[in-house]
Motif scaffolding. Structure first.
Motif, PDB file in Angstrom:
ATOM      1  N   PHE A  51      23.034  64.592  56.391  1.00  0.00           N
ATOM      2  CA  PHE A  51      21.579  64.419  56.326  1.00  0.00           C
ATOM      3  C   PHE A  51      21.185  62.969  56.571  1.00  0.00           C
ATOM      4  CE2 PHE A  51      17.762  63.241  53.968  1.00  0.00           C
ATOM      5  CZ  PHE A  51      16.843  64.164  54.440  1.00  0.00           C
ATOM      6  N   VAL A  52      21.829  62.052  55.874  1.00  0.00           N
ATOM      7  CA  VAL A  52      21.444  60.642  56.031  1.00  0.00           C
ATOM      8  C   VAL A  52      21.786  60.142  57.430  1.00  0.00           C
ATOM      9  CG1 VAL A  52      23.568  59.519  55.196  1.00  0.00           C
ATOM     10  CG2 VAL A  52      21.345  58.446  54.806  1.00  0.00           C
ATOM     11  N   LEU A  53      22.859  60.638  58.001  1.00  0.00           N
ATOM     12  CA  LEU A  53      23.220  60.244  59.365  1.00  0.00           C
ATOM     13  C   LEU A  53      22.138  60.663  60.349  1.00  0.00           C
ATOM     14  CD1 LEU A  53      25.150  59.248  61.588  1.00  0.00           C
ATOM     15  CD2 LEU A  53      26.216  61.509  61.541  1.00  0.00           C
ATOM     16  N   GLN A  54      21.739  61.930  60.303  1.00  0.00           N
ATOM     17  CA  GLN A  54      20.726  62.419  61.238  1.00  0.00           C
ATOM     18  C   GLN A  54      19.378  61.739  61.005  1.00  0.00           C
ATOM     19  OE1 GLN A  54      21.482  64.208  63.838  1.00  0.00           O
ATOM     20  NE2 GLN A  54      23.601  64.305  63.139  1.00  0.00           N
ATOM     21  N   SER A  55      19.061  61.485  59.745  1.00  0.00           N
ATOM     22  CA  SER A  55      17.804  60.795  59.430  1.00  0.00           C
ATOM     23  C   SER A  55      17.796  59.394  60.023  1.00  0.00           C
ATOM     24  CB  SER A  55      17.617  60.716  57.911  1.00  0.00           C
ATOM     25  OG  SER A  55      17.512  61.994  57.336  1.00  0.00           O
ATOM     26  N   ALA A  56      18.894  58.682  59.867  1.00  0.00           N
ATOM     27  CA  ALA A  56      18.984  57.310  60.363  1.00  0.00           C
ATOM     28  C   ALA A  56      18.959  57.250  61.884  1.00  0.00           C
ATOM     29  CB  ALA A  56      20.250  56.657  59.824  1.00  0.00           C
ATOM     30  N   LEU A  57      19.577  58.224  62.531  1.00  0.00           N
ATOM     31  CA  LEU A  57      19.570  58.260  63.988  1.00  0.00           C
ATOM     32  C   LEU A  57      18.162  58.510  64.522  1.00  0.00           C
ATOM     33  CD1 LEU A  57      22.839  60.306  64.652  1.00  0.00           C
ATOM     34  CD2 LEU A  57      22.440  57.914  65.275  1.00  0.00           C
ATOM     35  N   LYS A  58      17.404  59.357  63.835  1.00  0.00           N
ATOM     36  CA  LYS A  58      16.051  59.684  64.280  1.00  0.00           C
ATOM     37  C   LYS A  58      15.039  58.596  63.934  1.00  0.00           C
ATOM     38  CE  LYS A  58      16.489  64.718  64.282  1.00  0.00           C
ATOM     39  NZ  LYS A  58      15.946  66.014  63.783  1.00  0.00           N
ATOM     40  N   ASN A  59      15.378  57.779  62.944  1.00  0.00           N
ATOM     41  CA  ASN A  59      14.440  56.758  62.469  1.00  0.00           C
ATOM     42  C   ASN A  59      15.111  55.391  62.376  1.00  0.00           C
ATOM     43  OD1 ASN A  59      12.077  58.634  61.619  1.00  0.00           O
ATOM     44  ND2 ASN A  59      13.855  59.514  60.592  1.00  0.00           N
ATOM     45  N   GLY A 186       9.782  67.937  61.048  1.00  0.00           N
ATOM     46  CA  GLY A 186      10.538  66.785  60.576  1.00  0.00           C
ATOM     47  C   GLY A 186      11.644  67.126  59.604  1.00  0.00           C
ATOM     48  N   ASN A 187      11.860  68.419  59.348  1.00  0.00           N
ATOM     49  CA  ASN A 187      12.929  68.792  58.432  1.00  0.00           C
ATOM     50  C   ASN A 187      14.301  68.590  59.084  1.00  0.00           C
ATOM     51  OD1 ASN A 187      14.100  69.987  56.020  1.00  0.00           O
ATOM     52  ND2 ASN A 187      14.552  71.765  57.294  1.00  0.00           N
ATOM     53  N   ILE A 188      15.225  68.039  58.318  1.00  0.00           N
ATOM     54  CA  ILE A 188      16.608  67.901  58.748  1.00  0.00           C
ATOM     55  C   ILE A 188      17.455  68.799  57.862  1.00  0.00           C
ATOM     56  CG2 ILE A 188      18.584  66.330  58.922  1.00  0.00           C
ATOM     57  CD1 ILE A 188      16.599  64.108  59.584  1.00  0.00           C
ATOM     58  N   VAL A 189      18.126  69.755  58.457  1.00  0.00           N
ATOM     59  CA  VAL A 189      18.864  70.768  57.712  1.00  0.00           C
ATOM     60  C   VAL A 189      20.169  70.175  57.169  1.00  0.00           C
ATOM     61  CG1 VAL A 189      19.977  73.029  57.834  1.00  0.00           C
ATOM     62  CG2 VAL A 189      17.861  72.605  59.098  1.00  0.00           C
ATOM     63  N   THR A 190      20.375  70.339  55.864  1.00  0.00           N
ATOM     64  CA  THR A 190      21.614  69.879  55.241  1.00  0.00           C
ATOM     65  C   THR A 190      22.666  70.987  55.318  1.00  0.00           C
ATOM     66  OG1 THR A 190      21.213  70.703  53.001  1.00  0.00           O
ATOM     67  CG2 THR A 190      20.162  68.612  53.611  1.00  0.00           C
ATOM     68  N   GLU A 191      23.897  70.637  54.938  1.00  0.00           N
ATOM     69  CA  GLU A 191      24.985  71.619  54.947  1.00  0.00           C
ATOM     70  C   GLU A 191      24.688  72.760  53.968  1.00  0.00           C
ATOM     71  OE1 GLU A 191      28.620  69.543  54.236  1.00  0.00           O
ATOM     72  OE2 GLU A 191      28.237  68.079  55.814  1.00  0.00           O
ATOM     73  N   TYR A 192      24.262  72.413  52.754  1.00  0.00           N
ATOM     74  CA  TYR A 192      23.935  73.446  51.773  1.00  0.00           C
ATOM     75  C   TYR A 192      22.749  74.282  52.231  1.00  0.00           C
ATOM     76  CZ  TYR A 192      27.079  71.831  48.069  1.00  0.00           C
ATOM     77  OH  TYR A 192      28.181  71.520  47.326  1.00  0.00           O
ATOM     78  N   GLU A 193      21.790  73.632  52.845  1.00  0.00           N
ATOM     79  CA  GLU A 193      20.597  74.328  53.315  1.00  0.00           C
ATOM     80  C   GLU A 193      20.956  75.410  54.319  1.00  0.00           C
ATOM     81  OE1 GLU A 193      16.308  73.114  55.383  1.00  0.00           O
ATOM     82  OE2 GLU A 193      17.673  71.584  54.608  1.00  0.00           O
ATOM     83  N   LYS A 194      21.827  75.080  55.256  1.00  0.00           N
ATOM     84  CA  LYS A 194      22.255  76.062  56.253  1.00  0.00           C
ATOM     85  C   LYS A 194      22.998  77.207  55.586  1.00  0.00           C
ATOM     86  CE  LYS A 194      24.654  76.589  60.667  1.00  0.00           C
ATOM     87  NZ  LYS A 194      25.202  77.914  60.264  1.00  0.00           N
ATOM     88  N   LYS A 195      23.861  76.871  54.635  1.00  0.00           N
ATOM     89  CA  LYS A 195      24.629  77.888  53.927  1.00  0.00           C
ATOM     90  C   LYS A 195      23.707  78.870  53.214  1.00  0.00           C
ATOM     91  CE  LYS A 195      27.630  78.352  49.871  1.00  0.00           C
ATOM     92  NZ  LYS A 195      28.351  77.622  48.802  1.00  0.00           N
ATOM     93  N   PHE A 196      22.744  78.357  52.455  1.00  0.00           N
ATOM     94  CA  PHE A 196      21.846  79.232  51.707  1.00  0.00           C
ATOM     95  C   PHE A 196      20.931  80.018  52.638  1.00  0.00           C
ATOM     96  CE2 PHE A 196      22.408  75.899  48.262  1.00  0.00           C
ATOM     97  CZ  PHE A 196      23.268  76.693  47.516  1.00  0.00           C
ATOM     98  N   SER A 197      20.429  79.354  53.665  1.00  0.00           N
ATOM     99  CA  SER A 197      19.534  80.017  54.610  1.00  0.00           C
ATOM    100  C   SER A 197      20.244  81.157  55.331  1.00  0.00           C
ATOM    101  CB  SER A 197      18.995  79.004  55.614  1.00  0.00           C
ATOM    102  OG  SER A 197      18.078  79.608  56.498  1.00  0.00           O
TER     103      SER A 197
END
Length: 211
Positions: A51-59, A186-197
């Motif tokens: 999550f933090v990696l993708q956030s930092a790359l986008k911003n 602007g949502n960035i999907v986390t590993e847990y988020e994908k699992k639950f979804s």
């Protein structure tokens, strides 16, 4: 899944300038760490760091600090940051109960709390990262009008967290009980988020603003 202790993790982190293993020494000085005046965003409980990696790359105009207790996961997040060759993220191994000891007044502009432990038993609820106990700590270093972005799969935690935010003087600026069908951008999907979804669980999300 419980991670085995990795004895090599701490030396690897200490050898990298992108991991701050003595964070209390930088209280009030984090802009010097990043060598700019960009806003500082925290992720509390960064896990493996996607999550933090993708956030930092986008911003790239924001600075990110990724915090987690376990060396075994912080080192994995660190490796992703190093591999991506970006300079706007620092990783910090820290017990979040001590978070107010490493930041000064008005030093942080946003906090992300993604899928924290729901601690469902009454005697454990004070351990929740959204509990008033923690929110009052965050207020010591959050700027006025700063936001906390909170995501969870847990219904009870989400409902009770709204009460915590209100009690501590935060205003809910956005809320949804079904993030992926909400149209929120602007949502960035986390590993847990994908699992639950993938399991059909609806993701709850809110933005709380410090008044």
């Amino acid at each position: 899944m419980r991670l085995r202790k990795k004895w090599w993790a701490r030396p690897e982190m200490e050898a990298s300038p992108l991991c701050i293993t003595n964070p209390s020494e930088y209280k009030g000085k984090w802009k010097e760490v990043f060598t700019n005046n960009n806003d500082i965003y925290l992720e509390l409980g960064c896990g493996r760091g996607e999550f933090v990696l993708q956030s930092a790359l986008k911003n790239p105009d924001k600075n990110y600090i990724a915090i987690d207790l376990k060396d075994e996961v912080v080192v994995l997040a660190l490796r992703k940051i190093v591999e991506a060759e970006i300079d706007n993220v620092r990783t910090v191994p820290l017990q979040i109960a001590f978070i107010n000891e490493i930041f000064d007044k008005d030093e942080v502009s946003r906090i992300y709390i993604n899928f924290c432990n729901p601690w469902p038993k009454d005697r454990h609820k004070k351990r929740r990262l959204t509990h008033t106990k923690f929110l009052n700590k965050y207020k010591e270093f959050l700027k006025s009008k700063s936001q906390i972005w909170f995501k969870t799969d847990d219904d009870e935690l989400f409902i009770e967290s709204q009460e915590y935010f209100a009690e501590c003087g935060f205003e809910i600026k956005y809320i949804t009980y079904d993030l992926h069908n909400s149209g929120f951008e602007g949502n960035i999907v986390t590993e847990y988020e994908k699992k639950f979804s993938d399991q059909g669980v609806k993701i709850k999300f809110l933005i709380a603003e410090r008044i």
